[in-house]
Write a protein that holds these residues in place. Sequence first.
Motif, PDB file in Angstrom:
ATOM      1  N   ASP A   4      44.134 -25.833  12.165  1.00 21.64           N
ATOM      2  CA  ASP A   4      44.158 -27.133  12.823  1.00 21.64           C
ATOM      3  C   ASP A   4      42.961 -27.955  12.353  1.00 21.64           C
ATOM      4  O   ASP A   4      41.809 -27.541  12.522  1.00 21.64           O
ATOM      5  N   ASP A   5      43.256 -29.093  11.751  1.00 17.39           N
ATOM      6  CA  ASP A   5      42.182 -29.899  11.154  1.00 17.39           C
ATOM      7  C   ASP A   5      41.148 -30.336  12.181  1.00 17.39           C
ATOM      8  O   ASP A   5      39.956 -30.407  11.887  1.00 17.39           O
ATOM      9  N   VAL A   6      41.608 -30.629  13.387  1.00 12.10           N
ATOM     10  CA  VAL A   6      40.685 -31.165  14.396  1.00 12.10           C
ATOM     11  C   VAL A   6      39.878 -30.047  15.045  1.00 12.10           C
ATOM     12  O   VAL A   6      38.643 -30.017  14.988  1.00 12.10           O
ATOM     13  N   SER A   7      40.584 -29.064  15.625  1.00 15.37           N
ATOM     14  CA  SER A   7      39.848 -28.026  16.366  1.00 15.37           C
ATOM     15  C   SER A   7      39.316 -26.917  15.455  1.00 15.37           C
ATOM     16  O   SER A   7      38.550 -26.079  15.900  1.00 15.37           O
ATOM     17  N   ARG A   8      39.697 -26.925  14.172  1.00 16.03           N
ATOM     18  CA  ARG A   8      39.328 -25.878  13.206  1.00 16.03           C
ATOM     19  C   ARG A   8      39.857 -24.513  13.658  1.00 16.03           C
ATOM     20  O   ARG A   8      39.348 -23.472  13.262  1.00 16.03           O
ATOM     21  N   LYS A   9      40.852 -24.531  14.511  1.00 16.89           N
ATOM     22  CA  LYS A   9      41.389 -23.241  14.991  1.00 16.89           C
ATOM     23  C   LYS A   9      42.413 -22.718  13.979  1.00 16.89           C
ATOM     24  O   LYS A   9      43.266 -23.464  13.499  1.00 16.89           O
TER      25      LYS A   9
END
Length: 856
Positions: A722-727
């Motif tokens: 996930d680009d935003v949460s880096r998850k």
Amino acid sequence: MFETILRDLLLTRTDHTVELYEGSGSNWRLIKTGTPGCLGSFEDVLFATNDMQDTPVVMAVQAAVRENERVLGLAFVNLTKRSMGLTEFLDDDHYTNLESAIIALGCKECIVPQENVNSKDVERLRDVFTRCNVLLREKKKNIFKARDAGQDLSRLVKGSPEQLKDSIFSSELAAGALSALLVYTDLLADDSNYGKFALEPYSINAFMRLDAAALRALNVLEGKGDANKNFSLFGLMNRTCTAGMGKRLLNRWLKQPLLDVDEINMRLDVVQIFVEDAALRQDMRQHLKRIPDMERLIRKVDKRKASLQDIVKLYQATVRLPFIKDILERYNGESASLINKHFLESLKTWIGPQHLGKFEGLVEAAVDLEQIQAGEYIIAAGYDSNLQNIKSERDSVEDKIQKVYKAAADELDVDKALKLEKTSQWGHVFRLTKKEEPKVRRQLNANYITLETRKDGVKFTNAKLKRLSEQYITLSEDYANTQRALVGKVVEVTATFNEVFEGAASLVAELDVLVSFAELSVSSASPYVRPLITSSDTGDIILKESRHPCVEAQDGVSFIPNDCCLVRGKSWFQIITGPNMGGKSTFIRQVGVNVLMAQVGCYVPCDYATISVRDSIFARVGAGDCQLRGVSTFMAEMLETAAILKAATDKSLIIIDELGRGTSTYDGFGLAWAICEYLTEVTRAPTLFATHFHELTALENSADSGRQTVGVANFHVKAHLDDVSRKLTMLYKVEEGACDQSFGIHVAEFAHFPQSVIELAKEKANELEDFSQLSKKEDGSNEEVNTNHFVGSKRKRVCGPDDTLWGAARARKFLEDFASLPLDQLEYNDAVAEIKRLKSELDIDAADNVWLQQFL
Ligand SMILES: Nc1ncnc2c1ncn2[C@@H]1O[C@H](COP(=O)(O)OP(=O)(O)OP(=O)(O)O)[C@@H](O)[C@H]1O
């Protein structure tokens, strides 16, 4: 505690021998000896409360060099099954054939001739045994001589000695090993062994070959540290319900997967019957469940150690057989003729009046079946007139004792307080409570003999009771002796049925395992499917929606199925890349497990499966316990890989996981590439190669460079970042194409590394990435140049797969052109000119190729 210690020493660790001494002070006597391969008289203790899951094998091996080739002679004895065999074969430096024989036979102990030298060769041999958890013992060389083998064998083996000649005389080495084994096991000393052993034909090519690494990688057998039984294939597939017999057969089958398509299909046909007909399966299980461990009972009968209870257990098994026959007869589908030929024909003969019918008659006449309810196993009095007479006489003495008792009760007039008791010391006696005794003390002193006065009362007798009691004891002893002699006779007669029992036992065990396969196939959350089997020369290995049966069976796992299509010429060699924890190992192992299960004759956890029979599975995954063997992790990896390169053929299946990670990135990659090339060009076996070396994916295009490969294809396990949460979410889906990221640091984040460590890791990884693109000029300023280091955790490539591939092909061309120059015919100057020409052509071509430049 003794049982637990014994189990640990002889069954789990298999590195000790055990001796049991009896005595006291300075006087001790050895009464029992046991070793992992010859459990001996400890068998009764070991399996008193536990089923016997495996039958140990002891073997003898001796090696020789003939015409520069290493020849091994091998002999083995299974003391529980009473079988033995011998064979001779060629082997390589790594003893790969010996290792697969050890695994297939389930060897626990081996004797070898004592060598004075500590050569590399002996060391390697020892290493094989350590790897396979086998106790190795060195014995004097002179017992490894073939001279008496033929004669000794003819005394032990069933059937005509003529048949034995071929086996014995065809190989002196193997016959020598057998001789040594007979001395070691001391079989000839016990004449109850004579004529009882089956000589099994054995060839190392009879079954799929598995080595210790493959057994471990595919989790075939139960391990000590397994969290639950579904961790291993054995634990998962073991739904057997007979006592012990089914378990042992499953154990053997898992170590001896079949190679013959018809034989595999025969097992699958039977499994299919029980998969499709639930009622048939349930009924069969109901009856199998009540069958005791016939094999162990037969052995006791053979050794004349069986009790009447054992005979009754055998009887209980035989009376079940007609029910099993009826269930099999109920089936009238497509495979009816197979069932008839394979099971019913012999079953009908065995249970007929000529065989087990007679045995049942014997037991019904000889054993007092009514007493069994009360837990007493005795010979029925009516079975023998002598026994009957003794019993009648004893009954009449007992009547007289009752009369004497009644008379005493009347005389003493103590109402119901007077008891008649049977003691071990005096036989029948009277007893009065202490409270009542003073009332009759005078009479007691006058007419009775007091024997004992204790808290619980006074025991006494009189002359009549004493005489009758003595008579009763004598008659009881007579009765027991006659019983014992009769039990001996019954056991003797029972032994004459042993061959039939053996046949019935192996038939029942086979049914048990096949029904167990069917049970597993239908009871899994997603049902298993019958695989289509083709010979090893034809067909591909296609598994649709396949799962790893053991991972799938773990609680809390929702398994994502995957397809695996190993297609000849197209995707016969697969390179699997993807993030850590993405499911690479699971995927490649599950393919191995599916192939093994199919060749054992079981359905496979897939929606569709077709399998081209494999004659061996080679696996190199994980480090194992190599430190214990004094080998470094990397060395162990190299040894296992060397064995694969030596022994694998185009009929094998190869599974390699993360090869080369135990050394520097450069060396690791170099080795991995070279090994892949060898496997695709020389070995040509279907292979699954999971790796973090993304550069290896360039191999896919190697066919374009004109080389003959088996068809290389790239696959990767998918993950979502996930680009935003880096998850990072693992999707566990295997898809076509290569993956160029490894997400190692993300996995560390998952593992809750301290934030500072994560940050530093990212920083250093970036530094390496930068370093791979920048090389420092001497004056210290940074200048961007093309370098070609395969470094960086994300391994951002300075030279891409195409560079490597094209560069390697060009370099090869240069070397080939150079090799074909007729240097011996050219003048010196001409030769130099030719070489210069080749070099300058290469320089021009290399101008745009980062990879090639590193060599120029
Ligand atoms: N197909 C799948 N469906 C569900 N869970 C899976 C699947 N494959 C693997 N897993 C889970 O993911 C875990 C990690 O898988 P695995 O060891 O195969 O990853 P890997 O890619 O080989 O990792 P590494 O590169 O770090 O060795 C497994 O223990 C298992 O629990």
